[in-house]
Design a protein around this motif. Structure first.
Motif, PDB file in Angstrom:
ATOM      1  N   VAL A   1      18.710 -40.052  28.910  1.00  0.00           N
ATOM      2  CA  VAL A   1      19.336 -40.407  27.634  1.00  0.00           C
ATOM      3  C   VAL A   1      18.992 -39.399  26.540  1.00  0.00           C
ATOM      4  N   VAL A   2      17.685 -39.209  26.279  1.00  0.00           N
ATOM      5  CA  VAL A   2      17.292 -38.269  25.227  1.00  0.00           C
ATOM      6  C   VAL A   2      17.691 -36.847  25.601  1.00  0.00           C
ATOM      7  N   GLY A   3      17.546 -36.508  26.886  1.00  0.00           N
ATOM      8  CA  GLY A   3      17.952 -35.175  27.324  1.00  0.00           C
ATOM      9  C   GLY A   3      19.422 -34.907  27.048  1.00  0.00           C
ATOM     10  N   ALA A   4      20.269 -35.909  27.257  1.00  0.00           N
ATOM     11  CA  ALA A   4      21.705 -35.739  27.030  1.00  0.00           C
ATOM     12  C   ALA A   4      22.040 -35.684  25.540  1.00  0.00           C
ATOM     13  N   LEU A   5      21.333 -36.471  24.716  1.00  0.00           N
ATOM     14  CA  LEU A   5      21.643 -36.536  23.288  1.00  0.00           C
ATOM     15  C   LEU A   5      21.007 -35.406  22.486  1.00  0.00           C
ATOM     16  N   SER A   6      19.920 -34.850  22.987  1.00  0.00           N
ATOM     17  CA  SER A   6      19.174 -33.822  22.264  1.00  0.00           C
ATOM     18  C   SER A   6      19.959 -32.530  22.157  1.00  0.00           C
ATOM     19  N   GLY A   7      19.665 -31.767  21.109  1.00  0.00           N
ATOM     20  CA  GLY A   7      20.255 -30.441  20.967  1.00  0.00           C
ATOM     21  C   GLY A   7      19.355 -29.351  21.500  1.00  0.00           C
ATOM     22  N   SER A   8      18.206 -29.722  22.043  1.00  0.00           N
ATOM     23  CA  SER A   8      17.278 -28.738  22.602  1.00  0.00           C
ATOM     24  C   SER A   8      17.726 -28.322  23.997  1.00  0.00           C
ATOM     25  N   HIS A   9      17.574 -27.047  24.296  1.00  0.00           N
ATOM     26  CA  HIS A   9      17.958 -26.533  25.609  1.00  0.00           C
ATOM     27  C   HIS A   9      16.862 -26.711  26.649  1.00  0.00           C
TER      28      HIS A   9
END
Length: 524
Positions: free
Chosen positions: A54-62
């Motif tokens: 979830v956070v991985g998909a929503l985050s803008g970090s690569h």
């Protein structure tokens, strides 16, 4: 979006192997942090899965990876004890996530930009050292504490160093051999001779190290059972064989806590500390990124808020961006955020389908993986580099390391920040302007002095500026030039115009260039 999907497909061959390494690092940390927090074991895995997918998909970090954070263990443990119920604590986690979401919309992520790089580098180095010291007992087969616990002291009279010396005296031969074999494979896989071979370079060293550890463990069980690591030295996952077992493993918030002030207090603490740790982690990971990409901080806070709300709703621990897993992700060659998502999928798959098989993995092999990650975070070359920069960078760096080692992550960072801010204030105090003096000429007797103000002149510079003006020679021709200044504090302006009034009594001729008129003492 099409370009993003194309990028994800393009880097699939890099992201998937990296996700395997992160998965191997995250699994024991998720379990260990749950144990150290006094929470149900499954709660750490829930946060790891949500943090990845979830956070991985929503985050803008690569390259950042989110999950349960070791820096929050003390807060979680104390809150559960104070509230007297894990379900009440989950209500606080949901509220904390909602507060993080609001911080993201309020654009509070900018606070992360105000942390000196020397403190961030010190945090990285300290985490590396702690990682090495904390994993050595597991590497040698000594089961002493929750795997991945970061605190220096354990609250029972022991600390990192006493555990280390205890481990040296209580080595389990089989686990130690597995650990050294895994470490040897990892070191070998870092050598150019391996990296230059395309076929070998594709295989992650961490995966091979773990597989070798499993093989050696099974061999010991067959030919020398007394050397085989016991169940406490192996990964231990709950078995979710049906929906009833899954329901039993999950926990849900007790919403009666909305009327409890302690629940709200816990929520605020979680929101502040988790946000700060996330921003620090993001800042550190961006510095490690070889492509020097920048993470949108406010978007990250919003992603973390959604993740924590969801985790609290189904029985997970609070999460943050975590530097250990993120560093492992980068070191393993991850190119996009899909590596974090893939690692979350792997966690979910392992929990649902192969908990029994995961039980064959020795903690010694996983500890070897973390030893390499710790070394990469705290290389000797980093210390030499900081020392060469100068003491104003080296002292905050080394103080941050020492403070984190002797206290905890958040306290150590705050101490390092205090030292870093001292040097920043000291530098500002010393250089509010450039002083240029010329000898008098025949046409205009008297010393000619030019004071060129810096870009920012704050109240901190007031004492230094006052001292300089007081020591100007009588009869001098003085120019105060503010043409380069974008901001001059009202206190400094008041000081300059007071000097203009008194200059005539000392025979000083004063010229002001682009100095704005004061609007009142202490105000604009």
């Amino acid at each position: 979006m099409k370009e993003s999907y194309a990028e994800y497909v393009k880097h699939y061959s890099k992201d998937l192997p990296a996700s395997l390494v992160v998965f191997l690092v995250a699994l024991p940390l998720c379990l260990g942090i749950a144990l150290a927090s006094g929470a149900p074991l499954f709660s750490g895995l829930i946060s790891g899965i949500i943090g990845g997918i979830v956070v991985g998909a929503l985050s803008g970090s690569h390259t950042s990876v989110s999950g349960p954070a070791a820096g929050l263990t003390v807060i979680v443990f104390s809150a559960i004890a104070e509230l007297g119920s894990f379900e009440l604590f989950l209500a606080a986690v949901v509220l904390g996530g909602a507060l993080q979401l609001l911080l993201g919309f309020a654009k509070a992520g900018i606070i992360g930009l105000y942390f000196p790089s020397s403190v961030i580098k010190g945090m990285l180095a300290a985490i590396g050292l702690i990682l090495i010291l904390k994993q050595l007992p597991h590497f040698l087969g000594v089961d002493m504490e929750a795997f991945g616990e970061m605190a220096f002291a354990d609250g029972e009279g022991g600390n990192t160093f006493t555990h280390f010396f205890y481990a040296l005296q209580h080595i389990q031969p089989g686990a130690a051999i597995i650990g050294f074999l895994s470490l040897g494979i990892l070191i070998l896989w870092e050598q150019p001779v391996i990296k230059q071979q395309k076929a070998l370079g594709i295989l992650p060293g961490a995966l091979l190290a773990v597989l070798a550890g499993v093989g050696l463990h099974l061999l010991f069980r067959s030919i020398k059972p007394e050397w085989a690591p016991n169940s406490e030295m192996l990964v231990n996952l709950p078995v979710l064989h049906d929906m009833e077992a899954i329901k039993t493993a999950l926990s849900f918030p007790d919403w009666s806590g909305l009327a409890n002030p302690l629940v709200w207090k816990t929520a605020v603490v979680i929101a502040i500390v988790a946000s700060l740790e996330t921003l620090l982690s993001i800042e550190a990971v961006d510095k490690l990124d070889p492509l020097k990409r920048h993470t949108p901080k406010n978007r990250e806070l919003r992603a973390q808020g959604v993740g924590n709300m969801l985790a609290g709703l189904i029985g997970g621990l609070p999460m943050t961006g975590v530097i250990v897993r993120s560093s492992a992700n980068l070191a393993s060659g991850a190119k996009t955020k899909m590596s974090a998502v893939y690692h979350g999928v792997l966690l979910l798959t392992s929990v649902m389908l192969i908990p029994g098989l995961m039980g064959y993995i020795p903690l010694a092999s996983l500890a070897a993986v973390l030893l390499i990650v710790g070394y990469k975070l705290s290389k000797p070359s980093l210390y030499r580099q900081q020392f060469r920069v100068g003491y104003n960078q080296f002292l905050p760096f080394i103080v941050t390391i020492a403070a984190i080692l002797l206290t905890d992550l958040l306290t150590g960072i705050l101490i390092g920040m205090a030292v870093g801010i001292f040097f920043i204030l000291r530098a500002n105090y010393q250089t509010p302007y450039h002083y240029h003096g010329e000898e008098e000429d025949e046409a205009q007797p008297g010393k000619r002095i030019k004071i060129l103000l810096s870009e920012h002149v704050s109240f901190i510079n007031k004492a230094s500026l006052q001292t300089t003006l007081d020591h100007l020679p009588d009869g001098a021709f003085v120019t105060i030039d503010g043409s380069r200044s974008t901001e001059i504090d009202p206190d400094a302006l008041e000081l300059i115009y007071d000097f203009q009034t008194n200059a005539k009594e000392r025979g000083i001729t004063l010229e002001l260039i682009q100095i704005p008129a004061p609007t009142g003492a202490g105000g604009h």
